[in-house]
Every structure is written in C-alpha cells, then in structure tokens.
Design an enzyme around this catalytic site. Structure first.
Site, PDB file in Angstrom:
ATOM      1  N   HIS A 144      10.805   0.982  33.643  1.00 27.92           N
ATOM      2  CA  HIS A 144      11.910   0.109  34.055  1.00 27.92           C
ATOM      3  C   HIS A 144      12.691  -0.319  32.821  1.00 27.92           C
ATOM      4  O   HIS A 144      12.136  -0.435  31.725  1.00 27.92           O
ATOM      5  CB  HIS A 144      11.343  -1.123  34.776  1.00 27.92           C
ATOM      6  CG  HIS A 144      12.390  -2.053  35.303  1.00 27.92           C
ATOM      7  ND1 HIS A 144      13.061  -1.822  36.487  1.00 27.92           N
ATOM      8  CD2 HIS A 144      12.885  -3.207  34.801  1.00 27.92           C
ATOM      9  CE1 HIS A 144      13.924  -2.809  36.686  1.00 27.92           C
ATOM     10  NE2 HIS A 144      13.832  -3.660  35.675  1.00 27.92           N
TER      11      HIS A 144
ATOM     12  N   CYS B 266      18.568   0.586  37.502  1.00 29.19           N
ATOM     13  CA  CYS B 266      18.154  -0.258  36.391  1.00 29.19           C
ATOM     14  C   CYS B 266      18.678   0.162  35.020  1.00 29.19           C
ATOM     15  O   CYS B 266      19.043  -0.704  34.234  1.00 29.19           O
ATOM     16  CB  CYS B 266      16.652  -0.475  36.391  1.00 29.19           C
ATOM     17  SG  CYS B 266      15.701   0.793  35.573  1.00 29.19           S
TER      18      CYS B 266
END
Length: 364
Positions: A316, A120
């Site tokens: 994230h 990510c």
C-alpha cells in the site's frame, strides 16, 4: 502534509473511531525506482472494466439474445477517465515551510479519499502534492480539488499535468518525460503500481521506468523493509538477493540444493546460498508488514521535520509526514469512512503492525 503551529505541546491522541481499512534515502530528491515484476500493489484490487450491457429483443429468448459487446480501447479509456473519487477538506497545522508558521494558523487543504478499490499510488501522490504546495500558491491542482466534492480521473490527470508544468518545477534539473508516456503511466496508477524494494538500502527501490516517471514529481517514495547492517539477514540480502524479486526467485533453488546436499553434497558456494535462503525466508516471515523496527527508526532519522514523503508498506502507498515539534511519523488518513470525522486527520506510525497507532486531529 502534516504540520503544527502555535505553542508547542505534546500531541493529544484522539480515541480511534471504528477504524476502517486503509490502508531514504528520503530527504529530497527523486526516489529509487521500481520493477515491473516486483511487489504487486493492489493490482488485484482494481475494479474490472465493465462490459457493455447485453441488448435483447422485447420478447426475451435465449436464442435471440445478442452476445456481449466487449469494450473497445476508446470506450475503455473513456470509462477510466470518467471514474470518480471523493474529495475531503481537512484543517491542519502547517509548520514545515522553512520553519515558519503560516500567519493563518490552521490551513485547509482538499485531499482525495480512498474506498475499498481506491487508487492508492495515485491518491498518495496527489495528496503529497497538495500538502507540499505553499499556502500562498494557487495551483491548478489545488483549485481543481478545492472547488469540488468529487473529481473524475480524467479531470484529475489534467490538473496533475498542469502541476508538472507550473512554476513549482522551476529550478528542477530534470527534463519532463514524454507526455504520452507519462499520461499512460498516471492513468495506470489508479489501479496500482509495481515496485521492487531493495533490502540492503533503507528507502530504496529497483530502478525502473515506473519509478523514473513517479519521481518526476519530486516527492520521495520510501520504504522501511530493511535489516540492520550488522545482522545475518543484511549479509544474506547483500550476497544473494538484494531486491524483493531476487528474494522470491532464489527460493526456487531451495529444494534442489537440499536434494543435492543429501545425495552428493554441496560446494562451499552452494552451502552459503542455501544458508542465505533460510535466513531470507526467516526475515520475510518475521516482518510480513513490509516494515521492520530498524527500518522505521532509520526512516524517522532520515526524514527532515515537516517533510512529506510517500511510504510503501503492506502493498500500500500512503502519504507520510514527520510532525515538526516532536518528530513523530504520521500518515494521512484517507479512508472514505472517516470523511465525516473532521477531528481525524492523522494516524501515528509508531510500530510495524499498527498495534499502538492512534488517531490525531489536524493540529495533533
């Protein structure tokens, strides 16, 4: 990242399709930096390196089986470089460039998608670079992604390096970091990145080498995990724990201070520290998604219409875009499960836990 053209109209939300897990000081300028001992995003999600297969004789026998052969640094590096990621081509309205609508209307851009163990931080960075590339510019990164349905990590990193030395960096006052240092950093990004958010500054992170290298690409990295300046939480963070790492460490003092309070009493400073610990713990428990209502509002005000940034939330990283016509915050949908849904490109960011989020097409 996200933009619109044509007539102004209220965004029409698309019905969400069985969602899959995907997941400021922003305006321009390299983001604040991070700390290696801070929030560990997705290091645990990284797929372990495989051992070389065990070779046995034609007549299997426990006593004659060869022991596993561990990877050498060279084979480990080669396996990493050969890791492949899927590419999705999305159509979206780009209205961010100098407030002018592109003559072509809908713009097609290649973006990387993410599976359960996706990279990510690297994925968010690459997609942000793609969406901020002017529509009339054909960079090495764009060409490399556009001509493929999947890409190896090695080829991707080569294209990212070409991006760094391209004319997109003309006018940048920053010197490029050491090439080998930057390459090692980018290679590690496909497994995760450590950041250390500052609680008393919206969008800011602790300055570290990782943050300095990430900021080389001039894409703001921000967060909204902050408290309003007129609250006890803000004062507690300012006094006792300005970063996430500090907030974790100070909690180890709680039991000792409480024991001392019962046995002999605390000084004024110790009493204040214990009170701050309780306030900090309450804040962390109240905002477990690493985003507050105040932080969300402040981020929205700080970003320019049409600006692209990288948002850290819920351990994230995602590519964030401020839709120009209505000022809505949108995140780029990169879940591999949506690859076959051309009508889904954006997801709205309207609350701290995603309860009211909706999926949108490329033209919102």
């Amino acid at each position: 990242m996200k933009r619109q053209t044509g007539e102004v109209r209220t965004p029409q939300a698309l019905p969400p399709k069985a969602p899959q897990e995907s997941d400021y000081q922003p305006p321009i300028g390299p983001p604040p930096a991070v700390q290696s001992s801070s929030v560990n995003h997705e290091q645990s999600a990284a797929a372990p390196l495989r051992l070389a297969s065990v070779q046995t004789s034609s007549q299997p026998s426990p006593s004659r089986a060869s022991p596993p052969v561990p990877d050498t640094p060279g084979t480990k590096l080669q396996k990493q470089r050969n890791t492949t990621y899927q590419i999705r081509h999305v159509n979206w309205l780009d209205e961010s460039r100098d407030g002018k609508l592109p003559s072509a209307g809908l713009r097609n851009s290649p973006i990387m998608t993410q599976n359960a163990n996706g990279p990510c931080p690297l994925l968010a960075l690459v997609n942000a670079l793609v969406l901020t590339t002017p529509p009339d510019a054909e960079t090495s990164l764009i060409e490399t992604l556009r001509t493929r349905e999947q890409i190896s990590l090695g080829l991707l990193l080569d294209a990212v390096f070409d991006e760094l030395v391209s004319n997109r960096r003309e006018g940048s006052s920053e010197k490029l970091p050491d090439v080998s240092e930057l390459y090692s950093f980018l290679l590690a990004l496909h497994t995760g990145m450590n950041v250390n958010p500052r609680f008393h500054k919206t969008g800011a992170f602790e300055e570290t080498m990782e943050m300095r290298l990430y900021s080389t690409f001039n894409i703001p990295l921000i967060h909204g995990w902050t408290a309003p300046t007129d609250t006890p939480a803000y004062e507690a963070f300012l006094r006792s724990a300005q970063t996430f790492e500090d907030a974790q460490n100070i909690q180890f003092m709680e039991s000792d201070l409480e024991e001392k309070m019962r046995s002999e009493g605390l000084s004024a400073q110790e009493t204040q520290t214990l009170e701050d610990i309780h306030v900090i713990k309450s804040f962390l428990n109240t905002w477990p998604t690493q985003l507050t209502d105040y932080g969300l509002e402040t981020m929205s005000k700080s970003l320019r219409p049409g600006q692209v940034a990288i948002l850290f939330r819920n351990d994230h990283f995602s590519t964030l875009y401020k839709e120009p016509n209505h000022g809505a915050l949108m995140t780029l949908v990169t879940d591999a499960g949506y690859a076959g849904h051309d009508e889904i490109v954006w997801e709205s960011l309207v609350d701290v836990n995603g309860a009211a989020s909706e999926m949108f097409s490329g033209d919102f």
